[in-house]
Design a protein around this motif. Sequence first.
Motif, mmCIF file in Angstrom:
data_model
loop_
_atom_site.group_PDB
_atom_site.id
_atom_site.type_symbol
_atom_site.label_atom_id
_atom_site.label_comp_id
_atom_site.label_asym_id
_atom_site.label_seq_id
_atom_site.Cartn_x
_atom_site.Cartn_y
_atom_site.Cartn_z
ATOM 1 N N LYS A 74 11.969 29.061 -12.411
ATOM 2 C CA LYS A 74 11.011 30.159 -12.230
ATOM 3 C C LYS A 74 11.396 31.339 -13.120
ATOM 4 O O LYS A 74 10.539 31.972 -13.723
ATOM 5 N N GLY A 75 12.686 31.608 -13.204
ATOM 6 C CA GLY A 75 13.156 32.711 -14.042
ATOM 7 C C GLY A 75 12.774 32.509 -15.496
ATOM 8 O O GLY A 75 12.297 33.443 -16.158
ATOM 9 N N ARG A 76 12.943 31.313 -15.989
ATOM 10 C CA ARG A 76 12.564 31.015 -17.376
ATOM 11 C C ARG A 76 11.061 31.138 -17.566
ATOM 12 O O ARG A 76 10.587 31.657 -18.570
ATOM 13 N N ALA A 77 10.304 30.648 -16.604
ATOM 14 C CA ALA A 77 8.841 30.671 -16.703
ATOM 15 C C ALA A 77 8.293 32.098 -16.651
ATOM 16 O O ALA A 77 7.239 32.372 -17.229
ATOM 17 N N LEU A 78 8.989 32.987 -15.973
ATOM 18 C CA LEU A 78 8.507 34.356 -15.811
ATOM 19 C C LEU A 78 8.799 35.266 -17.008
ATOM 20 O O LEU A 78 8.281 36.374 -17.071
ATOM 21 N N VAL A 79 9.608 34.819 -17.967
ATOM 22 C CA VAL A 79 9.886 35.652 -19.139
ATOM 23 C C VAL A 79 8.589 35.760 -19.945
ATOM 24 O O VAL A 79 8.027 34.746 -20.364
ATOM 25 N N PRO A 80 8.098 36.973 -20.142
ATOM 26 C CA PRO A 80 6.841 37.140 -20.872
ATOM 27 C C PRO A 80 6.928 36.618 -22.314
ATOM 28 O O PRO A 80 7.965 36.753 -22.967
ATOM 29 N N ASP A 81 5.821 36.050 -22.783
ATOM 30 C CA ASP A 81 5.776 35.542 -24.152
ATOM 31 C C ASP A 81 6.088 36.639 -25.164
ATOM 32 O O ASP A 81 6.726 36.381 -26.185
ATOM 33 N N SER A 82 5.662 37.859 -24.878
ATOM 34 C CA SER A 82 5.914 38.961 -25.815
ATOM 35 C C SER A 82 7.417 39.195 -25.994
ATOM 36 O O SER A 82 7.877 39.483 -27.103
ATOM 37 N N VAL A 83 8.181 39.036 -24.931
ATOM 38 C CA VAL A 83 9.637 39.215 -25.008
ATOM 39 C C VAL A 83 10.247 38.071 -25.823
ATOM 40 O O VAL A 83 11.093 38.291 -26.687
ATOM 41 N N LYS A 84 9.790 36.846 -25.557
ATOM 42 C CA LYS A 84 10.293 35.690 -26.312
ATOM 43 C C LYS A 84 9.994 35.855 -27.802
ATOM 44 O O LYS A 84 10.856 35.608 -28.647
ATOM 45 N N LYS A 85 8.757 36.284 -28.109
ATOM 46 C CA LYS A 85 8.357 36.453 -29.512
ATOM 47 C C LYS A 85 9.176 37.530 -30.198
ATOM 48 O O LYS A 85 9.577 37.378 -31.349
ATOM 49 N N GLU A 86 9.432 38.635 -29.490
ATOM 50 C CA GLU A 86 10.220 39.709 -30.090
ATOM 51 C C GLU A 86 11.643 39.248 -30.395
ATOM 52 O O GLU A 86 12.178 39.515 -31.472
ATOM 53 N N LEU A 87 12.258 38.540 -29.460
ATOM 54 C CA LEU A 87 13.613 38.029 -29.704
ATOM 55 C C LEU A 87 13.628 37.032 -30.859
ATOM 56 O O LEU A 87 14.513 37.071 -31.712
ATOM 57 N N LEU A 88 12.654 36.149 -30.880
ATOM 58 C CA LEU A 88 12.580 35.155 -31.950
ATOM 59 C C LEU A 88 12.415 35.844 -33.306
ATOM 60 O O LEU A 88 13.065 35.469 -34.291
ATOM 61 N N GLN A 89 11.571 36.876 -33.354
ATOM 62 C CA GLN A 89 11.372 37.601 -34.606
ATOM 63 C C GLN A 89 12.653 38.296 -35.049
ATOM 64 O O GLN A 89 12.997 38.292 -36.216
ATOM 65 N N ARG A 90 13.380 38.856 -34.102
ATOM 66 C CA ARG A 90 14.652 39.508 -34.455
ATOM 67 C C ARG A 90 15.670 38.503 -34.985
ATOM 68 O O ARG A 90 16.421 38.803 -35.898
ATOM 69 N N ILE A 91 15.694 37.321 -34.393
ATOM 70 C CA ILE A 91 16.610 36.276 -34.861
ATOM 71 C C ILE A 91 16.208 35.829 -36.263
ATOM 72 O O ILE A 91 17.053 35.654 -37.146
ATOM 73 N N ARG A 92 14.901 35.658 -36.484
ATOM 74 C CA ARG A 92 14.418 35.266 -37.828
ATOM 75 C C ARG A 92 14.786 36.314 -38.869
ATOM 76 O O ARG A 92 15.202 35.976 -39.984
ATOM 77 N N THR A 93 14.623 37.580 -38.512
ATOM 78 C CA THR A 93 14.969 38.664 -39.435
ATOM 79 C C THR A 93 16.470 38.633 -39.745
ATOM 80 O O THR A 93 16.875 38.747 -40.888
ATOM 81 N N PHE A 94 17.268 38.425 -38.711
ATOM 82 C CA PHE A 94 18.708 38.323 -38.877
ATOM 83 C C PHE A 94 19.060 37.182 -39.823
ATOM 84 O O PHE A 94 19.857 37.334 -40.747
ATOM 85 N N LEU A 95 18.417 36.020 -39.608
ATOM 86 C CA LEU A 95 18.693 34.866 -40.457
ATOM 87 C C LEU A 95 18.272 35.115 -41.909
ATOM 88 O O LEU A 95 18.955 34.692 -42.833
ATOM 89 N N ALA A 96 17.151 35.817 -42.088
ATOM 90 C CA ALA A 96 16.697 36.126 -43.444
ATOM 91 C C ALA A 96 17.701 37.044 -44.139
ATOM 92 O O ALA A 96 17.950 36.906 -45.350
ATOM 93 N N GLN A 97 18.293 37.957 -43.395
ATOM 94 C CA GLN A 97 19.278 38.877 -43.963
ATOM 95 C C GLN A 97 20.614 38.191 -44.228
ATOM 96 O O GLN A 97 21.416 38.674 -45.014
ATOM 97 N N HIS A 98 20.862 37.083 -43.555
ATOM 98 C CA HIS A 98 22.121 36.348 -43.696
ATOM 99 C C HIS A 98 21.817 34.932 -44.192
ATOM 100 O O HIS A 98 22.318 33.957 -43.646
ATOM 101 N N ALA A 99 21.007 34.838 -45.218
ATOM 102 C CA ALA A 99 20.495 33.543 -45.695
ATOM 103 C C ALA A 99 21.583 32.617 -46.226
ATOM 104 O O ALA A 99 21.328 31.439 -46.431
ATOM 105 N N SER A 100 22.783 33.118 -46.374
ATOM 106 C CA SER A 100 23.854 32.270 -46.917
ATOM 107 C C SER A 100 24.354 31.242 -45.900
ATOM 108 O O SER A 100 25.194 30.423 -46.224
ATOM 109 N N LEU A 101 23.844 31.297 -44.672
ATOM 110 C CA LEU A 101 24.275 30.328 -43.640
ATOM 111 C C LEU A 101 23.978 28.972 -44.074
ATOM 112 O O LEU A 101 23.616 28.135 -44.326
#
Length: 101
Positions: A74-101
Amino acid sequence: VQVSKMNKDAQMRAAINQKLIETGERERLKELLRAKLIECGWKDQLKAHCKEVIKEKGLEHVTVDDLVAEITPKGRALVPDSVKKELLQRIRTFLAQHASL
């Protein structure tokens, strides 16, 4: 071939996680997530659900492990999509800045 790809994926996830930890970004993301979940009422909803489960089963019949198993889906299901999208976007931005991975 499938096992090799799974192994590569696991190695990539481990490398990304390590980079997130080393840079302090993982902690910043966790703090952002905590703040967003409190802000949207997720924490209060989950707390109320915990109380319901305890009331339903009786305090003496509920262990912490039982409670975690009961509320996690239930806890996982209740996390709003907007929060998931924001975290995912931040991770993508981080990965783009550290592309040498």
